[in-house]
Write an enzyme that holds these catalytic residues in place. Structure first.
Site, short mmCIF file in Angstrom:
data_model
loop_
_atom_site.label_atom_id
_atom_site.label_comp_id
_atom_site.label_asym_id
_atom_site.label_seq_id
_atom_site.Cartn_x
_atom_site.Cartn_y
_atom_site.Cartn_z
N LYS A 187 0.80 -1.21 0.00
CA LYS A 187 0.00 0.00 0.00
C LYS A 187 0.84 1.28 0.00
CE LYS A 187 -4.42 -1.70 1.69
NZ LYS A 187 -4.19 -3.08 1.32
N ASN B 161 -15.44 -4.04 6.41
CA ASN B 161 -14.67 -3.71 5.21
C ASN B 161 -14.77 -4.79 4.13
OD1 ASN B 161 -13.51 -1.20 6.24
ND2 ASN B 161 -12.37 -2.53 7.63
N GLU C 230 -9.53 0.96 -6.88
CA GLU C 230 -10.57 1.29 -5.91
C GLU C 230 -10.40 2.72 -5.40
OE1 GLU C 230 -10.94 -1.66 -2.88
OE2 GLU C 230 -11.41 -3.25 -4.32
N ASN D 166 -6.34 -3.68 -7.03
CA ASN D 166 -6.34 -5.13 -6.94
C ASN D 166 -5.89 -5.69 -8.28
OD1 ASN D 166 -7.33 -5.57 -4.22
ND2 ASN D 166 -9.25 -4.69 -4.96
N ARG E 281 -5.91 -8.38 -9.92
CA ARG E 281 -6.52 -9.68 -10.14
C ARG E 281 -7.96 -9.48 -10.59
NH1 ARG E 281 -9.85 -9.49 -5.81
NH2 ARG E 281 -9.04 -8.65 -3.85
#
Length: 717
Positions: free
Chosen positions: A166, A285, A325, A340, A342
């Site tokens: 991150k 979440n 996102e 992500n 994937r």
């Protein structure tokens, strides 16, 4: 050849004889719970285009079945991997070949790179599709495949590394001109450091795993105590889920929407975005209901978000399907959250509104083909909703896992514009070892209202027995005023259900309708019993009662009513209101398709027991009831009540799971609210506290033990 392997091979041979539509290269309308929403196709499969001959799917469950669906349509043979407990799982039966790679725990099977590589060599697979989770974002695995000369159906290792951390992903996003959230640009050392950083940023803050995803290893803290606790639990979850316990802290955007952009890139520098998905309905979440498009975005914001997502994809040389996102505030300001690298769980709703098969595109890109699609080819047609159907109890913190065998399982595929991506079948076992997802229920409509109504109809007709599931919560959300109006955020569940989900809250009219349905079922059973018992005095010429005086009990209600048979209908009178129920429904099936005052209603009959016991599912929620004659009800007062057990001195496991830590011992004095133990289920950490102060009398478990729901873990004197 082992007995298990021989039986599996015999099953496959028989299946190919009896089900020719499941042979490689031939499309099937229904394969293992996956039926694509074939509303239209933007980029159809072209049989003449070169592709792989065999791919291995390094995953399980619904996503493995989903990938196999497209692979078969492309004429590609598939290889399944599985643990020993998954030997007879649907994805294993569906594949052309299957290899056992270890025992039940994911770290001993689906995460064993060495075993998977052995399976690749043994089967001669040319490529690997990772699905999501497990090794889907593991750069080391990608590198091992590259060294082996096997294609990875996903992005390159550098993209996975860059977006998997991150901190690094935030730096790369900023370099690509993507809006980012303010936060601490470094690794948090310990709990005290977490508190200091949180105060510097300003509460509320999000504490999350640097290598995380899927909602694991994430906590929101509003004060110093929550920051300390969040650091501890997030660190433990991160280590268990990702093998990496690094934690970072950033500003929590209060009352945001979670909106993500689907991107698709190839190895030739091309990249496009396939619009957005609204994923704001979440608990812990993790997403509950997703929809595409978002009711909140206008075209300008959509374009800006899409362009930034594409810029990031190009910045890192991204090739494959991926998702960027964002958190979006009330003024449509948007901030990068993560990428992500994937296929997303919720990808089917994008496929529905764009007509693009994302698995097909991933396979094409991995083979080296350039995208045939341009940004101008991507439009929005209609609306799609995905309801994540889980084996979990929504009445406990919006969903604690449930385990068991699916004793009855019936998907609502008889309804139009409904797609079920599932990896289970009747008889499947939902275990503590893997994610408790049963199915992704996807419903399509020409507009949002139709998509919602399709979803409601499908949930009403979805039969699941043997485990507790979250359909009551899903259905209630779909009819709730704020959701229907589109006024949602990531705070939706705690705001709409501040005391937790309590089930369907029936209106006065629905109370009358529910009473009428229960009375009709009772009368139907009474009449059926007389015929089955050859009671000719009742079934023949003997006169039936003109009126049945009944008392119906469900919840805290005790409702008197009268019922009678009038031609082909039951007429039930409750509080001077008469409701007509068509008597032509069938008690032999779990679904009761009843007409109530001319309006169609789908009700599920769960149990028809003795002593007037009837359990039905009405508008999503199961209602336990007792239907008695007026005389029988008057005798109930003579039966003594069962004494209640005081459980304030006991700590019970709220779910099946694994004991991670025990923080007390016999003889210890503990205070109310003090953490006594931590239970892990599906890699989520759950802290269990004392409900009262006292001395520990007994600790009945130890770390590493597997526990059942409501098992007594700790006892106080």
């Amino acid at each position: 050849m082992s007995g298990a392997l021989l039986r599996r091979e015999c099953y496959r041979m028989l299946r190919r004889v009896l089900l020719p539509s499941a042979r490689p290269g031939l499309p099937s309308a229904r394969l293992c719970g996956v039926r694509l929403c074939s509303i239209y196709t933007t980029d159809p499969i072209r049989p003449e285009e070169p592709t792989f001959t065999k791919i291995l799917i390094a995953n399980r469950g619904e996503i493995a079945c989903r990938v196999m669906k497209t692979a078969r349509k492309m004429g590609i043979k598939t290889v399944a991997i599985h643990s020993d407990v998954d030997s007879y799982a649907p994805h294993v039966k569906l594949a052309d070949e299957a290899i056992c790679v270890g025992t039940a725990l994911a770290r001993d099977s689906y995460l064993r790179m060495d075993k998977i590589i052995e399976a690749i060599k043994e089967t001669g697979a040319q490529a690997v599709h990772p699905g999501y989770g497990f090794l889907s974002e593991n750069a080391e695995f990608v590198q091992k495949l590259e060294d082996l000369g096997v294609s990875f159906i996903g992005p390159n290792a550098a993209a996975i590394v860059g977006m998997g951390d991150k901190l690094e992903s935030k730096r790369l996003a900023m370099a690509a001109g993507v809006n980012t959230i303010p936060g601490f640009d470094g690794i948090v050392k310990d709990a005290e450091d977490c508190v200091k950083i949180s105060n510097d940023i300003g509460y509320p803050v999000m504490i999350k795993a640097s290598a995380g995803g899927g909602g694991k290893g994430m906590r929101i803290a509003w004060n110093d105590d929550e920051a300390k606790e969040g650091f501890k639990l997030s660190t433990s979850e991160a280590a268990a889920s990702f093998g990496d316990d690094r934690i970072l802290v950033e500003k929590f955007v209060d009352n945001p929407r979670h909106i993500e952009i689907q991107v698709l890139g190839d190895k030739h520098g091309n990249a496009i975005y396939l619009n957005e998905r609204e994923c704001s309905i979440q608990r812990r979440n993790q997403k509950v209901i997703e929809e595409a498009p978002s009711v909140f975005l206008d075209e300008a914001t959509r374009r800006a978000m899409g362009q930034q997502a594409v810029a990031l994809a190009k910045q890192i040389g991204y090739s494959s399907a991926g998702t960027v996102e964002f958190l979006v505030d009330s003024k449509k300001n948007f901030y990068f959250l993560e990428m992500n690298t994937r296929l997303q769980v919720e990808h089917p709703i994008t496929e529905c509104i764009t007509g693009v098969d994302l698995v097909h595109q991933m396979i094409r890109v991995a083979k080296g083909h350039p995208l045939r699609l341009s940004q101008d080819d991507i439009s929005i047609r209609g609306w799609a909703m995905e309801s994540r159907v889980y084996a979990e109890d929504p009445f406990k913190n919006f969903g604690l896992p449930s385990i068991g065998r699916l004793s009855r399982y019936q998907e609502p595929l008889h309804l139009p514009k409904v797609r079920c991506d599932s990896g289970v079948e009747e008889g499947s076992e939902i275990s503590i070892y893997y994610d408790p997802m049963i199915c992704k229920l996807v419903c399509y409509g020409d507009d949002r209202e139709e998509a919602i109504q399709r979803s409601i109809q499908a949930l009403d007709a979805y039969v699941i027995r043997g485990v507790t599931h979250n359909i009551p919560l899903l259905r209630d959300i779909l009819t709730e005023e704020r959701f229907v109006s589109g006024n949602i955020s990531t705070n939706y569940l705690p705001e709409v259900y501040p005391d937790g989900f309590k089930g369907k809250q029936v209106s006065p009219r629905e109370k009358v309708e529910l009473t009428a349905i229960l009375a009709a079922i009772h009368l139907k059973d009474e009449l059926r019993s007389r015929v089955f018992l050859n009671d000719h005095r009742s079934a023949g010429n003997a006169k039936l009662p003109d009126v049945w005086d009944l008392v119906i009990k469900f919840g805290d209600w005790e409702v008197p009513c009268t019922a009678r048979l009038a031609k082909d209908n039951f007429e039930v009178t409750v509080d001077n209101t008469t409701v007509t129920v068509d008597s032509q429904f069938d008690l032999a099936t779990p679904l009761i398709e009843a007409n109530i005052d001319g309006s169609h209603e789908t009700v599920q009959l769960i149990k028809l027991g003795s002593a007037g016991e009837i359990r039905i599912r009405y508008k999503g929620t199961a209602f336990q009831s007792q239907v008695l004659t007026k005389t029988a009800n008057s005798l109930l007062s003579l039966i003594p009540e069962k004494p209640k057990v005081d459980q304030s001195k006991q700590v019970l496991s709220p779910m099946p799971g694994l004991v991670k830590t025990i923080n007390c011992a016999p003889g210890d004095m503990v205070a109310e609210g003090q953490e006594l133990c931590v239970i892990e289920a599906m890699k989520m950490q759950n802290s269990l506290s004392a409900a009262a102060s006292g001395k520990v009398k007994a600790v009945n478990v130890k770390p590493g033990d597997t526990v059942e729901e409501e098992q007594v873990l700790v006892e106080l004197e």
